[in-house]
Design a protein around this motif. Structure first.
Motif, PDB file in Angstrom:
ATOM      1  N   VAL A 275       2.538  -4.872  -9.048  1.00  0.00           N
ATOM      2  CA  VAL A 275       1.980  -4.800  -7.700  1.00  0.00           C
ATOM      3  C   VAL A 275       3.054  -5.147  -6.697  1.00  0.00           C
ATOM      4  O   VAL A 275       3.794  -6.116  -6.863  1.00  0.00           O
ATOM      5  CB  VAL A 275       0.801  -5.790  -7.534  1.00  0.00           C
TER       6      VAL A 275
ATOM      7  N   MET B 285       0.050  -0.481  -6.334  1.00  0.00           N
ATOM      8  CA  MET B 285       0.071  -0.752  -7.766  1.00  0.00           C
ATOM      9  C   MET B 285       0.632   0.464  -8.496  1.00  0.00           C
ATOM     10  O   MET B 285       0.143   1.575  -8.310  1.00  0.00           O
ATOM     11  CB  MET B 285      -1.346  -1.042  -8.259  1.00  0.00           C
TER      12      MET B 285
ATOM     13  N   PHE C 298      -6.089  -8.815 -10.580  1.00  0.00           N
ATOM     14  CA  PHE C 298      -4.757  -9.120 -10.055  1.00  0.00           C
ATOM     15  C   PHE C 298      -4.271 -10.457 -10.586  1.00  0.00           C
ATOM     16  O   PHE C 298      -5.039 -11.416 -10.652  1.00  0.00           O
ATOM     17  CB  PHE C 298      -4.782  -9.256  -8.521  1.00  0.00           C
TER      18      PHE C 298
ATOM     19  N   LYS D  26      -1.621  -3.280  -0.899  1.00  0.00           N
ATOM     20  CA  LYS D  26      -1.167  -3.575  -2.255  1.00  0.00           C
ATOM     21  C   LYS D  26      -0.912  -2.234  -2.927  1.00  0.00           C
ATOM     22  O   LYS D  26      -1.817  -1.392  -3.017  1.00  0.00           O
ATOM     23  CB  LYS D  26      -2.222  -4.352  -3.041  1.00  0.00           C
TER      24      LYS D  26
END
Length: 134
Positions: free
Chosen positions: A51, A60, A28, A58
């Protein structure tokens, strides 16, 4: 909870790693809101993208929009994979990789142990302070 910057490299926690297998990894960059997700070394496709944070999750999404992966943040160094909200993850060859299943845990290597050691030292210091203060 809202966690501070979670930029870093998170590796899947497994009990028994077979020789030759490589652990799935999330990278990340919280400042740029970008990710890289490696889980299949035989694939020519490298999932990278943006993201988004929604609550304690989270989300993505790959740059081409083909895949979405969702992780729940358990703390600032631990994520849990949520399969039912994510794209299907299929390995090219199951014998050469580790399948990512629902609830798979990803952590910054050594971080849980490091934090436990810090907390233990803090408790020891508090005990020493109380002893001397008495």
């Amino acid at each position: 909870p809202v966690y501070p910057n979670i930029s870093g490299e998170y590796v899947m926690v497994v009990d028994n790693l077979k020789e030759g297998n490589v652990l799935p990894k999330l990278i990340f960059d919280d400042c740029k809101k970008e990710f890289t997700f490696t889980y299949d070394l035989l694939s020519s496709y490298l999932p990278t993208g943006k993201v988004e944070q929604v609550g304690n999750k989270k989300i993505m999404t790959t740059n081409d929009g083909k895949y979405t992966y969702v992780f729940e943040m358990l703390n600032s160094y631990t994520f849990k994979f949520i399969a039912e909200e994510s794209s299907n993850i299929k390995l090219t060859d199951d014998s050469l990789g580790i399948q990512i299943t629902d609830g798979a845990i990803f952590q910054i290597p050594g971080e849980a142990k490091r934090r436990q050691e810090i907390r233990q030292r803090q408790l020891e210091e508090e005990d020493t302070f109380i002893y001397w203060a008495y």
